[in-house]
Design an enzyme around this catalytic site. Structure first.
Site, mmCIF file in Angstrom:
data_model
loop_
_atom_site.group_PDB
_atom_site.id
_atom_site.type_symbol
_atom_site.label_atom_id
_atom_site.label_comp_id
_atom_site.label_asym_id
_atom_site.label_seq_id
_atom_site.Cartn_x
_atom_site.Cartn_y
_atom_site.Cartn_z
ATOM 1 N N ASN A 9 76.708 10.233 20.094
ATOM 2 C CA ASN A 9 75.767 9.632 19.144
ATOM 3 C C ASN A 9 74.416 10.325 19.351
ATOM 4 O O ASN A 9 73.726 10.056 20.329
ATOM 5 C CB ASN A 9 75.676 8.120 19.439
ATOM 6 N N GLU A 97 70.676 -0.605 18.501
ATOM 7 C CA GLU A 97 69.347 -0.247 17.989
ATOM 8 C C GLU A 97 69.190 -0.722 16.549
ATOM 9 O O GLU A 97 68.089 -1.087 16.123
ATOM 10 C CB GLU A 97 69.137 1.276 18.131
ATOM 11 N N GLU A 167 78.680 -1.786 24.437
ATOM 12 C CA GLU A 167 77.449 -1.144 24.888
ATOM 13 C C GLU A 167 76.457 -2.205 25.351
ATOM 14 O O GLU A 167 75.714 -2.765 24.524
ATOM 15 C CB GLU A 167 76.836 -0.323 23.739
HETATM 16 P P1 PGA Z 1 72.903 6.385 26.060
HETATM 17 O O1 PGA Z 1 73.195 5.735 24.604
HETATM 18 O O2 PGA Z 1 74.142 7.142 26.439
HETATM 19 O O3 PGA Z 1 71.728 7.304 25.834
HETATM 20 O O4 PGA Z 1 72.614 5.271 26.971
HETATM 21 C C1 PGA Z 1 74.461 5.242 24.252
HETATM 22 C C2 PGA Z 1 74.435 4.724 22.844
HETATM 23 O O5 PGA Z 1 73.430 4.121 22.456
HETATM 24 O O6 PGA Z 1 75.390 4.893 22.062
#
Ligand code: PGA
Length: 251
Positions: A9, A97, A167
């Site tokens: 991502n 997010e 997550e």
């Molecule tokens: P990160 O993000 O690996 O930078 O912690 C993971 C995500 O938000 O999919």
């Protein structure tokens, strides 16, 4: 046997030449990673250019979001048919997010999942608790509410196209990764919820990725857990050595 699935991502990062370059590097090395599914999810404006690099490769293209209507007067939004038109196979939906910064609700995410499935896009549905929710012992209840709210009306046969990403919000971009035991506990809970909502066959088949500060150094331990079927990788997917290192651990 569930095939491991690693998705990058890229969030709101890179410029057009950096995006194309990173995609080309991943494609160049991708044949070394057999027996896993790989996807990268660049910013929407770079989907077409990155998709061009992925042509005839084993690396699939994914988007980071979409709207639930297929066309019309929705300024600034991008539809499922548009994502299909530029070659996307996957779409991340309900990322924390989007839930916490942009205020997306389970009901909206549910409509997006439905719209994605209607055009044969495979959703990666993200769920996960805030730190204060974990500390209050609410993790299971939080992910259960997100899961059931987002999957309302989705059939068992449609679930074969859905990936779930657990997550924990406190682990995203913080460098604070969940322990393999913490991840496994929630993944097993999620699989049980799928079994209760659908059936054992659906639960056994659904892939559940872990996401949140995954790096080459912690990937093997996370991926060795019985209910962890892959990773949704943010920061480390922007660095070619790190992303290849995670793919190597998954292979
Ligand atoms: P990160 O993000 O690996 O930078 O912690 C993971 C995500 O938000 O999919």
């Amino acid at each position: 046997m569930r095939k491991p699935f690693i998705a990058g991502n890229w969030k709101m990062n890179l410029d057009s030449s950096g995006a194309v370059q990173l995609a080309a590097e991943i494609v160049k090395h991708s044949s070394a990673f057999q027996g896993i599914d790989i996807a990268i999810c660049p910013p929407a404006v770079y989907l077409l250019a990155v998709g061009g690099e992925l042509e005839n490769s084993a690396v699939a293209l994914g988007a980071q979001n979409m709207y639930f209507e297929s066309s019309g007067a929705f300024t600034g939004e991008i539809s499922g048919p548009m994502l299909r038109d530029v070659g996307c196979r996957y779409v991340i939906l309900g990322h924390s997010e989007r839930r916490h910064i942009l205020g997306e609700t389970d009901a909206e995410i549910n409509r997006k999942i439905d719209a994605a499935l209607a055009v044969d896009l495979n959703p990666i549905l993200c769920v996960g608790e805030l730190l204060e929710e974990r500390e209050a012992g609410e993790t299971e209840a939080v992910v259960e509410k997100q899961l059931s709210g987002s999957l309302q009306g989705i059939s068992a046969s449609q679930m074969s196209s859905v990936t779930i990403a657990y997550e924990p919000v406190w682990a995203i971009g913080t460098g604070k990764v969940a322990t393999p035991e913490q991840a496994q506990e929630v993944h097993a809970d999620l699989r049980r919820m799928i079994r209760d909502c659908y059936n054992a066959e659906t639960a056994d088949a659904v892939r559940i990725q872990y996401g949140g500060s995954v790096k080459p150094s912690n990937a093997a331990n996370l991926l060795s857990q019985p209910d962890v079927d892959g990773a949704l990788v943010g920061g480390a997917s922007l660095n070619i050595e790190d992303f290849l290192g995670i793919l190597a651990e998954a292979t």
